[in-house]
Design an enzyme around this catalytic site. Structure first.
Site, PDB file in Angstrom:
ATOM      1  NE  ARG A   1      -3.417  -0.081   2.743  1.00  0.00           N
ATOM      2  CZ  ARG A   1      -3.693  -0.754   3.863  1.00  0.00           C
ATOM      3  NH1 ARG A   1      -3.167  -0.366   5.020  1.00  0.00           N
ATOM      4  NH2 ARG A   1      -4.461  -1.810   3.831  1.00  0.00           N
TER       5      ARG A   1
ATOM      6  NE  ARG B   1      -2.332   1.374   9.685  1.00  0.00           N
ATOM      7  CZ  ARG B   1      -2.841   0.155   9.567  1.00  0.00           C
ATOM      8  NH1 ARG B   1      -3.817  -0.098   8.713  1.00  0.00           N
ATOM      9  NH2 ARG B   1      -2.388  -0.841  10.312  1.00  0.00           N
TER      10      ARG B   1
ATOM     11  CE  LYS C   1      -7.010  -0.349  12.083  1.00  0.00           C
ATOM     12  NZ  LYS C   1      -7.523  -1.175  10.978  1.00  0.00           N
TER      13      LYS C   1
ATOM     14  CE  LYS D   1      -7.403   2.965   9.581  1.00  0.00           C
ATOM     15  NZ  LYS D   1      -8.540   2.132   9.086  1.00  0.00           N
TER      16      LYS D   1
ATOM     17  CB  CYS E   1     -13.256  -4.170   2.378  1.00  0.00           C
ATOM     18  SG  CYS E   1     -13.933  -5.789   2.789  1.00  0.00           S
TER      19      CYS E   1
ATOM     20  CB  CYS F   1      -8.693  -9.747   3.271  1.00  0.00           C
ATOM     21  SG  CYS F   1      -8.726  -9.159   4.985  1.00  0.00           S
TER      22      CYS F   1
ATOM     23  CB  CYS G   1     -14.017  -9.344   8.521  1.00  0.00           C
ATOM     24  SG  CYS G   1     -12.858  -7.968   8.659  1.00  0.00           S
TER      25      CYS G   1
ATOM     26  CB  CYS H   1     -11.510  -2.024   5.419  1.00  0.00           C
ATOM     27  SG  CYS H   1     -10.223  -2.802   6.419  1.00  0.00           S
TER      28      CYS H   1
END
Length: 575
Positions: free
Chosen positions: A86, A156, A219, A221, A440, A446, A485, A489
């Site tokens: 990514r 990110r 993470k 954001k 997603c 994934c 899931c 995302c």
């Protein structure tokens, strides 16, 4: 009421009862690990378990093709391993030369040939053989593109609203987004040593002035929204900057903290959460605000249980007032009161639109962000980039814009699409459901996916389009999101219709989020298959068609009429 925080631990001190990932970071030599050795091991397409954690900080995930996993196991073969990379592209803006490099990399160095536009305004390459990783990174670096901190327990890709009618403000906001991205990058040189062959001149010792030895608990954001567009879903960000515009210039930002959408189906301690508004800062203060909020999460986030380690849980546990008081203390000044704003939409304006400066932007629909190998649209984008008459901009809705096109160049761009037999006008005739849909990647790559998303969403939309067309709702904007899931995302819990994978062919259905993106949806149906989803939505869409008030949105209608009880906060999300 705010509480008094204890003194923060030293960033390089290992937490009490650390999670396994904290231990991996502790012994990683600032994200180096044994990655270099793993890349040269020709006996496997994989790398070591600990290094699979560390490569995320370099923007890379190890994956395998789940479509052939059982077949390969039966033949006693290891999984069909490959890697996903990514890029870090703050605000989603890239040059024509960069796009051509991206297209070349996808064609020559991946097994899929595809490019994915992500929901955070960046690009992903899937199906990269291990032996091609270094070449891919080097090719991108040559065009000033990198994947540093695109994943992992760091800040990110920083998002920024891109729309044409906002272009004077967008320039100022975009500059701040890129400045925040640069300021919050890790200091370690591990990325350059491993992937680009830089000599290690520090003996493996690196000082991380922001992150410390253990980086963040999870993470992080950040995004900048420019009202009236909430296309970045600012309330889902760990830090959301809401632009306040006065006299056509950027006056400052309202600060939203503690948003986040990931959860675990079986763990009611986890939940999606919309962020809290804690005050206003000026543009000059924004970078320091971001720095200190990240540092607060570094110091007080949960490092024992990764399911509870996002900033949203830190804010929920300590209280937004406590976080604000600590932020004011570290800044040396208090945030001012927030300024009221209004949200009007979250989608993209597809097709041609003239900018305030007289030039043109062209926004093109890319279903679920997937530009498959050798498709007409992928090839047309590269041909348009080769004209060198526009930049390209990835939107938060997984679409792509060609921007800053002069009148004389618009004809040249239109000719490219005409030769490829692509109708630009088709972008403006999509149903309201399809143009506001997002999914997603999910299967087959994934490892967290429980059900299909990207590959299945178009089929479900066709079914639902039949329903809305019958009800004369085809052009009504209804925001629908799907994930394989519960990790969020594609931001499903902020969709007026949200579908979250539970098992193959089965989804939990969420309804009632606000069109403006400041209210979560509610769980209304469990383990539904396609027939169950359509059957559940059909009568609600019919009532909406017949009983809605003027300009009332679908999610708001469901809440007003009592069909959905909107959750008041993250902890109340579970019924």
């Amino acid at each position: 009421m705010s509480i008094k925080l204890p003194s923060p631990k030293q960033p390089d001190a290992l937490a009490e009862n650390p999670s396994p990932v904290e231990i991996i970071k502790d012994s990683s030599d600032y994200l180096r690990g044994d990655i270099t050795d793993g890349l040269t091991d020709n006996l496997t397409g994989a790398i070591g378990t600990s290094d699979q954690t560390l490569i995320k900080f370099h923007g890379i995930y190890q994956q395998d093709n789940r479509d052939v996993r059982m077949e390969r196991a039966a033949r006693k073969l290891e999984p069909d391993y490959s890697f996903m990379l990514r890029l870090r592209i703050p605000g989603g803006l890239i040059t024509p030369a960069q796009w051509l490099a991206v297209n070349s990399v996808a064609n020559e160095l991946t097994e899929t040939g595809s490019i994915r536009l992500t929901t955070r305004q960046t690009l992903q390459f899937h199906g990269i053989p291990k032996e091609n990783l270094r070449s891919l990174v080097a090719t991108c670096e040559h065009r000033l593109l990198d994947s540093i901190a695109a994943c992992g327990d760091v800040n990110r890709n920083v998002m920024c609203t891109p729309h044409a009618e906002l272009s004077p403000t967008h320039t100022a906001a975009y500059d701040i987004a890129t400045a925040i991205s640069r300021r919050l990058l890790p200091a370690t040189r591990a990325y350059y040593e491993i992937w680009l062959g830089e000599e290690n001149l520090t003996g493996g010792i690196t000082e991380e002035p922001l992150y410390g030895k253990h980086y963040l608990p999870r993470k992080f954001k950040i995004g900048i929204a420019i009202p009236p567009s909430n296309d970045i879903d600012v309330y889902s960000q760990d830090i959301g900057f809401v632009s306040v515009v006065k006299n056509n210039s950027l006056h400052g930002f309202n600060i939203i903290i503690g948003g986040g959408l990931g959860m675990t189906h079986s763990d009611t301690r986890t939940y999606p959460r919309v962020g809290d508004d804690i005050g206003f800062c000026t543009p000059k203060q924004a970078i320091d605000v971001a720095w200190h909020l990240v540092a607060i999460q570094r110091d007080y986030g949960n490092r024992s249980d990764r399911k509870l380690s996002r900033f949203k849980y830190t804010v929920a546990r300590l209280g937004a007032a406590t976080i604000k008081a600590e932020l004011d203390k570290r800044l040396g000044f208090a945030l001012e009161p927030s300024v009221p704003v209004q949200w009007m939409h979250r989608g993209d304006y597809l097709g041609w639109h003239r900018r305030p400066d007289g030039k043109w932007d062209l926004t093109l629909f890319v279903e679920n962000g997937r530009l498959a190998a050798e498709t007409s649209l992928k090839n047309a984008l590269s041909e348009a980039a080769a004209l060198d008459c526009c930049s390209l901009l990835i939107t938060p809705n997984q679409n792509i814009m060609l921007i800053n096109i002069a009148d004389s160049d618009r004809i040249r761009v239109e000719a490219v699409f005409s030769r490829r037999k692509l109708s630009i006008e088709d972008n403006t005739t999509l149903s309201g459901l399809r143009r506001n849909a997002m999914a997603c990647v999910s299967m087959p790559t994934c490892p967290l996916a429980m059900a299909e998303a990207e590959r299945y969403m178009p089929t479900l939309l066709t079914r639902l389009e039949n329903e809305v067309t019958t009800l004369n709702l085809r052009q009504n904007d209804i925001i629908i999101r799907m994930t394989g899931c519960p990790n969020g995302c594609a931001r499903p819990y902020l969709g007026e219709i949200g579908l979250v994978g539970k098992s193959p062919g089965r989804y939990n259905l969420y309804l009632g989020a606000s069109y403006g993106g400041d209210r979560l949806s509610s769980l209304v149906g469990k383990n539904l298959n396609e027939e169950g989803i359509v059957a559940f939505l059909r009568p609600l869409l019919e009532k909406y068609a017949n009983q809605r008030q003027d300009d009332e949105r679908f999610g708001d209608f469901l809440v007003r009429t009592g069909h959905v009880k909107a959750p008041q906060c993250g902890a109340d999300f579970h019924p």
